[in-house]
Design an enzyme around this catalytic site. Structure first.
Site, PDB file in Angstrom:
ATOM      1  N   CYS A  50      76.407  36.841  17.082  1.00 35.97           N
ATOM      2  CA  CYS A  50      75.484  36.004  16.311  1.00 35.97           C
ATOM      3  C   CYS A  50      74.500  35.329  17.272  1.00 35.97           C
ATOM      4  CB  CYS A  50      76.237  34.950  15.515  1.00 35.97           C
ATOM      5  SG  CYS A  50      75.145  33.724  14.763  1.00 35.97           S
ATOM      6  N   ASP A  82      61.444  27.831  16.086  1.00 36.91           N
ATOM      7  CA  ASP A  82      61.540  29.224  15.680  1.00 36.91           C
ATOM      8  C   ASP A  82      60.735  30.078  16.662  1.00 36.91           C
ATOM      9  OD1 ASP A  82      62.189  30.720  12.673  1.00 36.91           O
ATOM     10  OD2 ASP A  82      60.927  31.779  14.134  1.00 36.91           O
ATOM     11  N   ASN A  96      66.959  30.182   3.285  1.00 33.93           N
ATOM     12  CA  ASN A  96      67.093  31.510   2.695  1.00 33.93           C
ATOM     13  C   ASN A  96      68.586  31.836   2.621  1.00 33.93           C
ATOM     14  OD1 ASN A  96      64.273  31.863   2.590  1.00 33.93           O
ATOM     15  ND2 ASN A  96      64.234  32.595   4.709  1.00 33.93           N
ATOM     16  N   GLY A 124      65.584  36.847   1.862  1.00 31.26           N
ATOM     17  CA  GLY A 124      64.906  36.784   3.152  1.00 31.26           C
ATOM     18  C   GLY A 124      65.764  36.305   4.300  1.00 31.26           C
ATOM     19  N   HIS A 127      73.643  33.212  10.009  1.00 34.02           N
ATOM     20  CA  HIS A 127      74.213  31.922  10.431  1.00 34.02           C
ATOM     21  C   HIS A 127      73.355  30.892   9.707  1.00 34.02           C
ATOM     22  CE1 HIS A 127      75.911  29.255  13.880  1.00 34.02           C
ATOM     23  NE2 HIS A 127      75.242  28.442  13.066  1.00 34.02           N
ATOM     24  N   HIS A 139      70.972  28.339   8.326  1.00 35.17           N
ATOM     25  CA  HIS A 139      69.890  27.612   9.002  1.00 35.17           C
ATOM     26  C   HIS A 139      68.891  27.104   7.988  1.00 35.17           C
ATOM     27  CE1 HIS A 139      68.848  31.896   8.853  1.00 35.17           C
ATOM     28  NE2 HIS A 139      67.592  31.516   8.714  1.00 35.17           N
ATOM     29  N   HIS A 179      64.958  26.004   7.623  1.00 33.18           N
ATOM     30  CA  HIS A 179      63.630  26.010   8.247  1.00 33.18           C
ATOM     31  C   HIS A 179      62.953  24.680   7.949  1.00 33.18           C
ATOM     32  CE1 HIS A 179      63.347  30.544   8.749  1.00 33.18           C
ATOM     33  NE2 HIS A 179      64.282  30.477   7.818  1.00 33.18           N
TER      34      HIS A 179
END
Ligand code: 5GP
Length: 111
Positions: free
Chosen positions: A4, A30, A85, A91, A96, A98, A100
């Protein structure tokens, strides 16, 4: 999980531009930003997605929201969008959990 990418960022095996972390969560820029500010907020513990959260993870989600508020403040953002997502069809590429955090420009609701 051994392969991962976000676990590897947490363990330091892969470098990242970390903007905030505490004992439970980490926030880093990102690698392929979709807005002037695009930061990912993750639990340090490996959770695949929202679908995999359990009752005992509820405080962890609170910590992620608190981290979002902190990161936005550190970035000087009063307006921002939080996106999670969940599942490949929505998407999700990195499996893992997360969130955004997007900001720095006018943002529409993504569909
Ligand atoms: P998803 O599409 O799964 O919701 O979002 C995954 C995000 O992770 C993408 O925006 C992608 O650019 C970002 N990402 C993937 N690999 C890496 C990496 O190694 N480092 C960083 N900083 N971001 C990554």
């Amino acid at each position: 999980m051994a392969d991962c990418v976000f676990d590897k960022i947490v363990s330091g095996q892969i470098p990242a531009d970390i903007v905030f972390q505490d004992d439970k969560v980490m926030a880093f820029r990102d690698i392929n930003p979709k807005a002037p500010v695009h930061i990912l907020i993750i639990p340090k513990k490996h959770v695949v997605s929202v679908n995999d959260l359990t009752e005992e993870d509820l405080p962890l989600m609170g910590r992620m929201m608190a981290a979002a508020q902190k990161v936005a403040s550190l970035q000087g953002l009063k307006a921002y969008k939080l996106v999670i997502n969940t599942g490949a069809e929505a998407g999700q590429v990195v499996m893992h959990l997360h969130m955004h955090l997007l900001g720095g420009k006018r943002l529409e609701i993504p569909v």
